[in-house]
Design a protein around this motif. Structure first.
Motif, PDB file in Angstrom:
ATOM      1  N   LYS A   1       0.847  -1.183   0.000  1.00 38.48           N
ATOM      2  CA  LYS A   1       0.000   0.000   0.000  1.00 38.48           C
ATOM      3  C   LYS A   1       0.890   1.244   0.000  1.00 38.48           C
ATOM      4  O   LYS A   1       1.872   1.312   0.736  1.00 38.48           O
ATOM      5  CB  LYS A   1      -0.909  -0.014   1.224  1.00 38.48           C
ATOM      6  CG  LYS A   1      -1.991   1.031   1.176  1.00 38.48           C
ATOM      7  CD  LYS A   1      -2.987   0.856   2.285  1.00 38.48           C
ATOM      8  CE  LYS A   1      -4.120   1.833   2.084  1.00 38.48           C
ATOM      9  NZ  LYS A   1      -5.276   1.502   2.869  1.00 38.48           N
TER      10      LYS A   1
ATOM     11  N   LYS B   1      -7.611  -1.877  -2.031  1.00 35.82           N
ATOM     12  CA  LYS B   1      -6.188  -1.932  -2.381  1.00 35.82           C
ATOM     13  C   LYS B   1      -5.557  -0.559  -2.532  1.00 35.82           C
ATOM     14  O   LYS B   1      -4.374  -0.385  -2.347  1.00 35.82           O
ATOM     15  CB  LYS B   1      -5.987  -2.698  -3.695  1.00 35.82           C
ATOM     16  CG  LYS B   1      -6.417  -4.132  -3.646  1.00 35.82           C
ATOM     17  CD  LYS B   1      -5.343  -4.976  -3.072  1.00 35.82           C
ATOM     18  CE  LYS B   1      -5.799  -6.421  -3.106  1.00 35.82           C
ATOM     19  NZ  LYS B   1      -4.899  -7.285  -2.430  1.00 35.82           N
ATOM     20  N   PHE B   2      -6.328   0.417  -2.974  1.00 31.25           N
ATOM     21  CA  PHE B   2      -5.757   1.718  -3.304  1.00 31.25           C
ATOM     22  C   PHE B   2      -6.291   2.724  -2.386  1.00 31.25           C
ATOM     23  O   PHE B   2      -6.345   3.730  -2.231  1.00 31.25           O
ATOM     24  CB  PHE B   2      -6.034   2.054  -4.779  1.00 31.25           C
ATOM     25  CG  PHE B   2      -5.704   0.921  -5.696  1.00 31.25           C
ATOM     26  CD1 PHE B   2      -4.381   0.571  -5.923  1.00 31.25           C
ATOM     27  CD2 PHE B   2      -6.692   0.174  -6.280  1.00 31.25           C
ATOM     28  CE1 PHE B   2      -4.083  -0.479  -6.746  1.00 31.25           C
ATOM     29  CE2 PHE B   2      -6.381  -0.889  -7.109  1.00 31.25           C
ATOM     30  CZ  PHE B   2      -5.078  -1.218  -7.352  1.00 31.25           C
TER      31      PHE B   2
END
Length: 121
Positions: free
Chosen positions: A96, A120-121
């Protein structure tokens, strides 16, 4: 501008080169940044990013061979800036915060409908 024969041969939908140009008009991309090109297809957008900004691009697509993309990147003279990877967007191996920017041109609708992807982002 990119060679029109190359673009026609490698397009997988709308004109990804023009979409990437418009998308990056307000992005402060600088040489040396790491950019994830998620769902890059045949790498047209990755080539654009490498050529225009000199960024290091991680060109990720599930359906296109990393070897095919690597060969394309070599032909276009940007293989030193682009790392081709054949990966599933819903299970990426990156830490990350690893990327300075993440772009997705005309592909997010294939994988972005998952809660796992949005985390995830």
């Amino acid at each position: 501008m990119m060679d029109s024969d190359f673009l026609h041969e490698n397009m997988m939908g709308p004109n990804a080169w023009l979409l990437a140009e418009e998308l990056t008009l307000t992005l402060p991309l600088k040489k040396g940044m790491r950019v994830l090109d998620l769902g890059c297809g045949r790498g047209v957008t990755s080539i654009f990013l490498a050529k225009k900004f000199g960024v290091q691009v991680f060109a990720v697509d599930l359906g296109i061979s990393a070897t095919e993309n690597y060969n394309r990147f070599q032909r276009m003279g940007v293989a030193d800036l682009i790392i081709p990877m054949q990966l599933d967007a819903t299970s990426l191996p990156f830490a990350k915060g690893f990327f300075d920017a993440v772009i997705s041109v005309d592909s997010y609708h294939y994988f972005g409908n998952s809660d796992a992807t949005s985390q995830k982002f």
